[in-house]
Design a protein around this motif. Structure first.
Motif, PDB file in Angstrom:
ATOM      1  N   ALA A  57      63.527  22.350  45.960  1.00 40.02           N
ATOM      2  CA  ALA A  57      63.926  23.152  44.808  1.00 40.02           C
ATOM      3  C   ALA A  57      64.520  24.348  46.043  1.00 40.02           C
ATOM      4  CB  ALA A  57      62.925  23.527  43.571  1.00 40.02           C
ATOM      5  N   GLU A  58      63.836  25.023  46.888  1.00 41.88           N
ATOM      6  CA  GLU A  58      64.564  25.966  47.567  1.00 41.88           C
ATOM      7  C   GLU A  58      65.471  25.162  48.479  1.00 41.88           C
ATOM      8  OE1 GLU A  58      61.513  27.568  49.892  1.00 41.88           O
ATOM      9  OE2 GLU A  58      60.313  27.883  48.127  1.00 41.88           O
ATOM     10  N   GLY A  59      66.114  24.178  48.540  1.00 43.79           N
ATOM     11  CA  GLY A  59      66.988  23.198  49.444  1.00 43.79           C
ATOM     12  C   GLY A  59      66.676  23.143  50.440  1.00 43.79           C
ATOM     13  N   ARG A  60      65.074  23.303  51.093  1.00 43.04           N
ATOM     14  CA  ARG A  60      65.019  22.799  52.330  1.00 43.04           C
ATOM     15  C   ARG A  60      64.023  21.453  52.373  1.00 43.04           C
ATOM     16  NH1 ARG A  60      61.032  27.569  54.632  1.00 43.04           N
ATOM     17  NH2 ARG A  60      61.674  27.514  56.006  1.00 43.04           N
ATOM     18  N   PRO A  61      65.234  20.776  53.613  1.00 44.70           N
ATOM     19  CA  PRO A  61      64.264  19.071  53.727  1.00 44.70           C
ATOM     20  C   PRO A  61      62.485  19.921  53.919  1.00 44.70           C
ATOM     21  CG  PRO A  61      66.603  20.070  54.760  1.00 44.70           C
ATOM     22  CD  PRO A  61      65.713  21.655  54.809  1.00 44.70           C
ATOM     23  N   VAL A  62      61.979  18.770  53.988  1.00 39.45           N
ATOM     24  CA  VAL A  62      60.674  18.497  54.217  1.00 39.45           C
ATOM     25  C   VAL A  62      60.542  17.797  55.029  1.00 39.45           C
ATOM     26  CG1 VAL A  62      58.653  17.815  53.356  1.00 39.45           C
ATOM     27  CG2 VAL A  62      59.990  19.690  52.335  1.00 39.45           C
ATOM     28  N   VAL A  63      59.576  17.099  56.319  1.00 33.35           N
ATOM     29  CA  VAL A  63      60.022  16.274  57.206  1.00 33.35           C
ATOM     30  C   VAL A  63      58.562  16.561  57.408  1.00 33.35           C
ATOM     31  CG1 VAL A  63      60.166  16.306  59.727  1.00 33.35           C
ATOM     32  CG2 VAL A  63      61.822  17.716  58.806  1.00 33.35           C
ATOM     33  N   THR A 118      66.238  24.984  58.890  1.00 35.42           N
ATOM     34  CA  THR A 118      65.678  25.425  57.337  1.00 35.42           C
ATOM     35  C   THR A 118      64.653  24.200  57.471  1.00 35.42           C
ATOM     36  OG1 THR A 118      67.577  24.100  56.350  1.00 35.42           O
ATOM     37  CG2 THR A 118      67.962  26.066  55.651  1.00 35.42           C
ATOM     38  N   SER A 119      64.038  23.116  57.637  1.00 33.31           N
ATOM     39  CA  SER A 119      63.669  22.047  57.640  1.00 33.31           C
ATOM     40  C   SER A 119      62.048  22.839  57.882  1.00 33.31           C
ATOM     41  CB  SER A 119      63.576  21.125  58.658  1.00 33.31           C
ATOM     42  OG  SER A 119      63.233  21.203  59.833  1.00 33.31           O
ATOM     43  N   VAL A 120      61.232  21.665  57.092  1.00 37.66           N
ATOM     44  CA  VAL A 120      59.311  22.664  56.590  1.00 37.66           C
ATOM     45  C   VAL A 120      58.996  21.223  57.151  1.00 37.66           C
ATOM     46  CG1 VAL A 120      59.654  24.621  55.263  1.00 37.66           C
ATOM     47  CG2 VAL A 120      59.453  21.955  54.301  1.00 37.66           C
ATOM     48  N   TYR A 121      58.524  21.062  57.636  1.00 41.23           N
ATOM     49  CA  TYR A 121      56.910  20.089  58.149  1.00 41.23           C
ATOM     50  C   TYR A 121      55.727  20.099  57.275  1.00 41.23           C
ATOM     51  CZ  TYR A 121      59.449  19.111  62.584  1.00 41.23           C
ATOM     52  OH  TYR A 121      60.242  19.076  64.034  1.00 41.23           O
ATOM     53  N   VAL A 122      55.629  18.915  57.391  1.00 40.36           N
ATOM     54  CA  VAL A 122      53.892  18.053  56.578  1.00 40.36           C
ATOM     55  C   VAL A 122      53.276  17.783  57.452  1.00 40.36           C
ATOM     56  CG1 VAL A 122      52.518  17.102  55.570  1.00 40.36           C
ATOM     57  CG2 VAL A 122      55.014  17.490  54.606  1.00 40.36           C
ATOM     58  N   ALA A 123      51.992  19.471  57.688  1.00 41.11           N
ATOM     59  CA  ALA A 123      51.000  18.961  59.233  1.00 41.11           C
ATOM     60  C   ALA A 123      49.925  18.530  58.699  1.00 41.11           C
ATOM     61  CB  ALA A 123      51.126  20.421  59.739  1.00 41.11           C
ATOM     62  N   LYS A 124      49.305  18.477  59.116  1.00 43.63           N
ATOM     63  CA  LYS A 124      47.381  18.340  59.203  1.00 43.63           C
ATOM     64  C   LYS A 124      47.080  19.567  58.825  1.00 43.63           C
ATOM     65  CE  LYS A 124      46.562  16.078  62.558  1.00 43.63           C
ATOM     66  NZ  LYS A 124      46.279  15.230  63.847  1.00 43.63           N
ATOM     67  N   LYS A 125      46.164  19.892  57.983  1.00 42.45           N
ATOM     68  CA  LYS A 125      45.676  21.223  57.786  1.00 42.45           C
ATOM     69  C   LYS A 125      45.012  21.683  58.974  1.00 42.45           C
ATOM     70  CE  LYS A 125      41.984  23.759  54.677  1.00 42.45           C
ATOM     71  NZ  LYS A 125      41.231  23.754  55.916  1.00 42.45           N
ATOM     72  N   GLU A 126      44.229  20.801  59.660  1.00 44.83           N
ATOM     73  CA  GLU A 126      43.727  22.041  60.734  1.00 44.83           C
ATOM     74  C   GLU A 126      44.578  22.494  61.990  1.00 44.83           C
ATOM     75  OE1 GLU A 126      42.313  17.823  61.059  1.00 44.83           O
ATOM     76  OE2 GLU A 126      43.056  18.584  58.930  1.00 44.83           O
ATOM     77  N   LEU A 127      45.831  22.346  61.558  1.00 44.88           N
ATOM     78  CA  LEU A 127      47.149  22.524  62.612  1.00 44.88           C
ATOM     79  C   LEU A 127      47.221  24.115  61.789  1.00 44.88           C
ATOM     80  CD1 LEU A 127      49.522  19.657  63.649  1.00 44.88           C
ATOM     81  CD2 LEU A 127      47.124  20.725  64.841  1.00 44.88           C
ATOM     82  N   GLY A 151      56.334  28.640  55.495  1.00 47.32           N
ATOM     83  CA  GLY A 151      56.814  27.481  54.336  1.00 47.32           C
ATOM     84  C   GLY A 151      56.602  26.449  54.676  1.00 47.32           C
ATOM     85  N   GLN A 152      55.612  26.036  55.846  1.00 42.08           N
ATOM     86  CA  GLN A 152      54.888  24.783  56.343  1.00 42.08           C
ATOM     87  C   GLN A 152      54.292  24.067  54.960  1.00 42.08           C
ATOM     88  OE1 GLN A 152      57.317  23.270  58.682  1.00 42.08           O
ATOM     89  NE2 GLN A 152      57.927  25.673  58.753  1.00 42.08           N
ATOM     90  N   LEU A 153      54.312  22.726  55.630  1.00 44.49           N
ATOM     91  CA  LEU A 153      53.462  22.757  54.443  1.00 44.49           C
ATOM     92  C   LEU A 153      52.084  22.339  55.332  1.00 44.49           C
ATOM     93  CD1 LEU A 153      55.925  21.117  51.802  1.00 44.49           C
ATOM     94  CD2 LEU A 153      54.344  23.166  51.685  1.00 44.49           C
ATOM     95  N   SER A 154      50.862  22.224  54.583  1.00 52.37           N
ATOM     96  CA  SER A 154      49.754  21.873  55.540  1.00 52.37           C
ATOM     97  C   SER A 154      48.955  20.173  54.026  1.00 52.37           C
ATOM     98  CB  SER A 154      48.491  21.830  54.978  1.00 52.37           C
ATOM     99  OG  SER A 154      48.097  22.846  53.900  1.00 52.37           O
ATOM    100  N   VAL A 155      48.182  19.209  54.954  1.00 51.25           N
ATOM    101  CA  VAL A 155      47.449  18.473  53.649  1.00 51.25           C
ATOM    102  C   VAL A 155      46.546  18.251  54.199  1.00 51.25           C
ATOM    103  CG1 VAL A 155      48.563  16.737  55.435  1.00 51.25           C
ATOM    104  CG2 VAL A 155      47.564  15.909  52.860  1.00 51.25           C
ATOM    105  N   ASP A 156      45.250  17.876  53.791  1.00 53.08           N
ATOM    106  CA  ASP A 156      43.942  17.899  53.811  1.00 53.08           C
ATOM    107  C   ASP A 156      42.840  16.612  53.433  1.00 53.08           C
ATOM    108  OD1 ASP A 156      41.104  18.063  54.104  1.00 53.08           O
ATOM    109  OD2 ASP A 156      40.810  19.722  52.624  1.00 53.08           O
ATOM    110  N   ARG A 157      43.140  16.302  55.048  1.00 48.74           N
ATOM    111  CA  ARG A 157      42.817  14.102  54.530  1.00 48.74           C
ATOM    112  C   ARG A 157      41.510  14.027  53.905  1.00 48.74           C
ATOM    113  NH1 ARG A 157      45.557  12.103  60.397  1.00 48.74           N
ATOM    114  NH2 ARG A 157      47.645  12.386  59.750  1.00 48.74           N
ATOM    115  N   THR A 158      40.512  15.543  53.953  1.00 52.37           N
ATOM    116  CA  THR A 158      39.565  15.347  53.214  1.00 52.37           C
ATOM    117  C   THR A 158      39.707  15.228  51.487  1.00 52.37           C
ATOM    118  OG1 THR A 158      38.363  17.484  53.823  1.00 52.37           O
ATOM    119  CG2 THR A 158      38.524  15.793  55.477  1.00 52.37           C
TER     120      THR A 158
END
Length: 248
Positions: free
Chosen positions: A140-146, A92-101, A115-122
């Motif tokens: 809140a959905e009970g999903r671990p965030v990596v 059930t986990s989701v990753y924080v990945a670079k927006k480009e990916l 539901g994977q998460l992205s972060v825009d470093r710019t």
């Protein structure tokens, strides 16, 4: 022989990933849980292929340190292996990945749908606010965030400054932070074609105390992960230090 095994695995990995995208894109029409299970199957198949083709096994210790539900898993990042292992360990986990990916056509569509998460470093502070908001929603959905607190892959023995994003996520959400060490880069190097037979150790450490100030949390996180990673890393050869049965 090792070069041949590495070649065969790379063909298996690229081909399996391409096939997953081809099958997965039509599945975007269905609810996310169905596609998530399919992506988990892909990750499990890739890790199994790594064992069969390259002779690389997975040893996991400390699963008892991972609380159920929504937590922040702050993991050492040395290899592409790290980007799929949590799909096998905690489906059930989701990753924080670079927006480009996540902007890559095909694979990015699947990742966002799951539901994977992205972060825009710019994007500066605005990106962090978005990441914190989306992190809270997944938790809140009970999903671990990596999240990989270094922000990039590092070679065994290399150290870089930990990024403050993980501390901001923890402070805003109140979620438990679980440090994780690994020596995956020892057998699957950064951007390396060759895979070396051996064991990838994943060591899940005790959660950090709740309510720590951001600077203290970041310092304790880095100290815990780096100390355990140094313990796992054995430049003299592949020694299974866990003493426990592996999960891979």
């Amino acid at each position: 022989m090792n070069a041949l095994r590495s070649l065969l695995f790379n063909i298996y990995f690229i081909g399996g990933t391409a096939l997953t995208i081809i099958i997965g894109v039509p599945m975007l029409a269905f609810p996310p849980p169905l596609l998530t299970r399919f992506i988990v199957f892909w990750a499990t198949a890739m890790i199994a292929g790594l064992r069969v083709i390259c002779g690389i096994r997975l040893e996991v210790t400390g699963m008892e340190n991972l609380p159920p539900g929504g937590v922040i898993i702050a993991a050492k990042h040395q290899s592409a292996f790290d980007t799929m292992v949590w799909l096998k360990l905690v489906p059930t986990s989701v990753y924080v990945a670079k927006k480009e990916l996540l902007d890559i056509p095909g694979w990015g569509w699947l990742a966002r749908h799951c539901g994977q998460l992205s972060v825009d470093r710019t994007a500066g502070a605005a990106a962090m606010r978005t990441l914190v908001r989306e992190t809270k929603a997944r938790l809140a959905e009970g999903r671990p965030v990596v999240i990989f607190p270094e922000g990039t892959r590092t070679a065994p023995g290399e150290r870089v400054a930990y990024q403050p994003g993980v501390a901001a996520m923890a402070a805003a959400s109140g979620a438990t932070v679980v440090p994780v060490a690994t020596d995956s880069g020892r057998v699957w190097g950064r951007r390396a074609f060759r895979k070396t037979p051996g064991v990838i150790h994943v060591s899940i450490l005790p959660p950090l105390p709740a309510g720590l100030p951001r600077a203290t949390l970041l310092a304790q996180l880095e100290a815990a992960i780096e100390a355990e990673t140094a313990r796992l890393y054995d430049p003299q050869g592949d020694v299974d230090k866990s003493g426990e049965r592996g999960q891979g």
